[in-house]
Write a protein that holds these residues in place. Structure first.
Motif, PDB file in Angstrom:
ATOM      1  N   LEU A  44       0.628  -1.526   0.500  1.00 15.50           N
ATOM      2  CA  LEU A  44      -0.161   0.018   0.190  1.00 15.50           C
ATOM      3  C   LEU A  44       0.493   1.167  -0.027  1.00 15.50           C
ATOM      4  O   LEU A  44       0.315   2.022  -0.433  1.00 15.50           O
ATOM      5  CB  LEU A  44      -0.691   0.223   1.197  1.00 15.50           C
ATOM      6  CG  LEU A  44      -1.667  -0.951   0.995  1.00 15.50           C
ATOM      7  CD1 LEU A  44      -3.068  -0.993   2.571  1.00 15.50           C
ATOM      8  CD2 LEU A  44      -2.957  -0.835  -0.051  1.00 15.50           C
ATOM      9  N   GLN A  45       2.242   1.258   0.577  1.00 12.64           N
ATOM     10  CA  GLN A  45       3.007   2.462   0.155  1.00 12.64           C
ATOM     11  C   GLN A  45       3.639   2.667  -0.823  1.00 12.64           C
ATOM     12  O   GLN A  45       3.905   3.423  -1.500  1.00 12.64           O
ATOM     13  CB  GLN A  45       3.993   1.936   2.037  1.00 12.64           C
ATOM     14  CG  GLN A  45       4.597   3.276   1.938  1.00 12.64           C
ATOM     15  CD  GLN A  45       4.338   4.665   2.291  1.00 12.64           C
ATOM     16  OE1 GLN A  45       3.879   4.813   3.711  1.00 12.64           O
ATOM     17  NE2 GLN A  45       4.334   5.532   1.946  1.00 12.64           N
ATOM     18  N   LEU A  46       3.953   1.272  -1.702  1.00 10.48           N
ATOM     19  CA  LEU A  46       4.345   1.011  -2.868  1.00 10.48           C
ATOM     20  C   LEU A  46       3.266   2.333  -4.192  1.00 10.48           C
ATOM     21  O   LEU A  46       3.925   3.063  -4.490  1.00 10.48           O
ATOM     22  CB  LEU A  46       5.001   0.488  -3.084  1.00 10.48           C
ATOM     23  CG  LEU A  46       6.458   0.166  -3.218  1.00 10.48           C
ATOM     24  CD1 LEU A  46       6.217  -1.388  -3.050  1.00 10.48           C
ATOM     25  CD2 LEU A  46       7.702   0.896  -3.189  1.00 10.48           C
ATOM     26  N   VAL A  47       1.988   1.448  -3.972  1.00 10.42           N
ATOM     27  CA  VAL A  47       0.938   2.302  -4.441  1.00 10.42           C
ATOM     28  C   VAL A  47       1.110   3.981  -4.440  1.00 10.42           C
ATOM     29  O   VAL A  47       1.005   4.751  -4.953  1.00 10.42           O
ATOM     30  CB  VAL A  47      -0.088   1.361  -4.449  1.00 10.42           C
ATOM     31  CG1 VAL A  47      -1.322   2.466  -4.674  1.00 10.42           C
ATOM     32  CG2 VAL A  47      -0.379   0.356  -4.658  1.00 10.42           C
ATOM     33  N   GLU A  48       0.868   4.450  -2.739  1.00  5.73           N
ATOM     34  CA  GLU A  48       1.390   5.901  -2.545  1.00  5.73           C
ATOM     35  C   GLU A  48       1.916   6.500  -2.888  1.00  5.73           C
ATOM     36  O   GLU A  48       1.905   7.508  -3.716  1.00  5.73           O
ATOM     37  CB  GLU A  48       0.480   5.719  -0.972  1.00  5.73           C
ATOM     38  CG  GLU A  48       0.040   5.628  -0.453  1.00  5.73           C
ATOM     39  CD  GLU A  48      -1.363   6.282  -0.860  1.00  5.73           C
ATOM     40  OE1 GLU A  48      -1.624   6.925  -1.259  1.00  5.73           O
ATOM     41  OE2 GLU A  48      -2.249   5.169  -1.825  1.00  5.73           O
ATOM     42  N   ASN A  49       3.496   5.968  -3.532  1.00  6.91           N
ATOM     43  CA  ASN A  49       4.509   6.605  -4.034  1.00  6.91           C
ATOM     44  C   ASN A  49       4.552   6.882  -5.216  1.00  6.91           C
ATOM     45  O   ASN A  49       5.004   7.555  -5.822  1.00  6.91           O
ATOM     46  CB  ASN A  49       5.801   5.546  -3.561  1.00  6.91           C
ATOM     47  CG  ASN A  49       6.400   5.245  -2.120  1.00  6.91           C
ATOM     48  OD1 ASN A  49       5.506   6.592  -1.031  1.00  6.91           O
ATOM     49  ND2 ASN A  49       6.668   4.819  -1.766  1.00  6.91           N
ATOM     50  N   MET A  50       4.241   5.777  -6.068  1.00  6.71           N
ATOM     51  CA  MET A  50       3.688   4.993  -7.767  1.00  6.71           C
ATOM     52  C   MET A  50       3.235   6.901  -7.676  1.00  6.71           C
ATOM     53  O   MET A  50       3.034   7.618  -8.903  1.00  6.71           O
ATOM     54  CB  MET A  50       2.785   4.686  -8.134  1.00  6.71           C
ATOM     55  CG  MET A  50       3.892   3.199  -7.856  1.00  6.71           C
ATOM     56  SD  MET A  50       3.057   1.553  -8.662  1.00  6.71           S
ATOM     57  CE  MET A  50       3.263   1.888 -10.200  1.00  6.71           C
ATOM     58  N   ARG A  51       1.751   7.385  -6.792  1.00  5.32           N
ATOM     59  CA  ARG A  51       0.930   8.325  -7.078  1.00  5.32           C
ATOM     60  C   ARG A  51       0.612   9.239  -6.739  1.00  5.32           C
ATOM     61  O   ARG A  51       0.995  10.266  -7.944  1.00  5.32           O
ATOM     62  CB  ARG A  51      -0.108   8.347  -6.525  1.00  5.32           C
ATOM     63  CG  ARG A  51      -1.551   6.860  -6.564  1.00  5.32           C
ATOM     64  CD  ARG A  51      -2.404   7.016  -5.398  1.00  5.32           C
ATOM     65  NE  ARG A  51      -3.636   5.692  -5.968  1.00  5.32           N
ATOM     66  CZ  ARG A  51      -4.812   5.860  -5.241  1.00  5.32           C
ATOM     67  NH1 ARG A  51      -4.590   5.704  -3.294  1.00  5.32           N
ATOM     68  NH2 ARG A  51      -5.407   4.964  -5.122  1.00  5.32           N
ATOM     69  N   CYS A  52       1.819   9.196  -5.845  1.00  3.37           N
ATOM     70  CA  CYS A  52       3.155  11.354  -5.173  1.00  3.37           C
ATOM     71  C   CYS A  52       3.957  11.265  -6.367  1.00  3.37           C
ATOM     72  O   CYS A  52       3.993  11.976  -7.617  1.00  3.37           O
ATOM     73  CB  CYS A  52       4.109  10.350  -4.561  1.00  3.37           C
ATOM     74  SG  CYS A  52       2.774  10.300  -3.083  1.00  3.37           S
ATOM     75  N   LYS A  53       4.561  10.013  -7.058  1.00  2.00           N
ATOM     76  CA  LYS A  53       5.545   9.761  -8.785  1.00  2.00           C
ATOM     77  C   LYS A  53       4.623  10.510  -9.913  1.00  2.00           C
ATOM     78  O   LYS A  53       5.602  10.337 -10.899  1.00  2.00           O
ATOM     79  CB  LYS A  53       6.815   8.941  -8.399  1.00  2.00           C
ATOM     80  CG  LYS A  53       7.398   8.980  -7.092  1.00  2.00           C
ATOM     81  CD  LYS A  53       8.575   7.745  -6.801  1.00  2.00           C
ATOM     82  CE  LYS A  53       9.860   7.560  -6.542  1.00  2.00           C
ATOM     83  NZ  LYS A  53      10.405   9.140  -6.155  1.00  2.00           N
ATOM     84  N   GLY A  54       3.249  10.443  -9.936  1.00  2.00           N
ATOM     85  CA  GLY A  54       2.795  10.561 -11.277  1.00  2.00           C
ATOM     86  C   GLY A  54       2.942   8.879 -11.998  1.00  2.00           C
ATOM     87  O   GLY A  54       2.593   9.191 -13.124  1.00  2.00           O
TER      88      GLY A  54
END
Length: 231
Positions: A44-54
């Motif tokens: 879930l943290q990686l998914v949020e990181n993906m979103r933040c990086k566009g």
């Protein structure tokens, strides 16, 4: 992907962190690895990181996320990601995504909700869908729902042994031995054969296969002696 599948998620992460070009393929490979290792928090943290990086999330991303939610019992979180696919990313959920939700609900013991979800799937439920539901029935010993799932699965694949085997296991778990015998008799009548289990291992660049009940192995005595010591 290789390191994760070999059980070394730490090395997989090191390789990923050192990449100069982290695209959606590499992100998904790492996500899948953490999902397979049951680390839902990291997924879930990686998914949020993906979103933040566009980074653009795709269908593979959501399979990993939904699978992780399923194994962690995060029903609400799983629902949230599932419904966001089409709403936020324009991704139409496939059979695999629907099966993840059925597995998620089934593992959480919400079998009626899982069956209702199957009935609302916008396509003809496949054997894979019914087998996921049947697996949940086995966990919780729901005979009535299991029979229905078996009937639906066999309508699609009459010669499949898997529905029969799972139903037989459910009957055995609750001590209904007469029904176990009936299922096996029905399998024999229909000519349905269960494929024996097989394990493979590679030693010195040679693949060795082991079938259940196989007594033709050249090192049979040594193998069974080692199994006895391990017990």
């Amino acid at each position: 992907d290789m390191y994760a599948k070999c059980g070394n998620i730490g090395l997989a992460r090191q390789v990923f962190d050192k990449m100069s070009d982290q695209n959606v393929v590499s992100w998904n490979a790492l996500l899948t690895g953490y999902a397979q290792h049951g680390d839902v928090k990291e997924v879930l943290q990686l998914v949020e990181n993906m979103r933040c990086k566009g980074m653009k999330l795709d269908h593979v991303t959501f399979v990993s996320v939904l699978s992780a939610c399923s194994h962690a019992g995060l029903v609400d979180e799983g629902y949230r990601y599932f419904f966001s696919m089409n709403r936020d990313y324009g991704i139409t959920p496939t059979e695999e995504h629907h099966t993840c939700i059925i597995d998620l609900l089934g593992r959480a013991g919400r079998l009626q909700e899982a069956e209702d979800f199957i009935n609302k799937i916008p396509f003809q439920p496949t054997t894979v869908v019914w087998m996921a539901f049947l697996g949940a029935c086995r966990i919780y010993g729901h005979l009535h729902s299991a029979k229905h799932a078996v009937e639906c699965a066999l309508e699609l694949e009459p010669q499949s042994a898997a529905p029969f085997v799972l139903l037989s296991n459910i009957y055995a778990a609750v001590g209904c031995w007469d029904n176990v015998a009936r299922v096996r008799k029905l399998m024999k009548y229909r000519g349905v054969m269960k494929q024996p289990g097989r394990s493979c291992i590679e030693v010195n660049k040679r693949v060795h296969a082991f079938d259940v009940g196989d007594t033709s192995l050249p090192q049979e005595e040594e193998i069974y002696a080692m199994l006895q010591r391990l017990k």
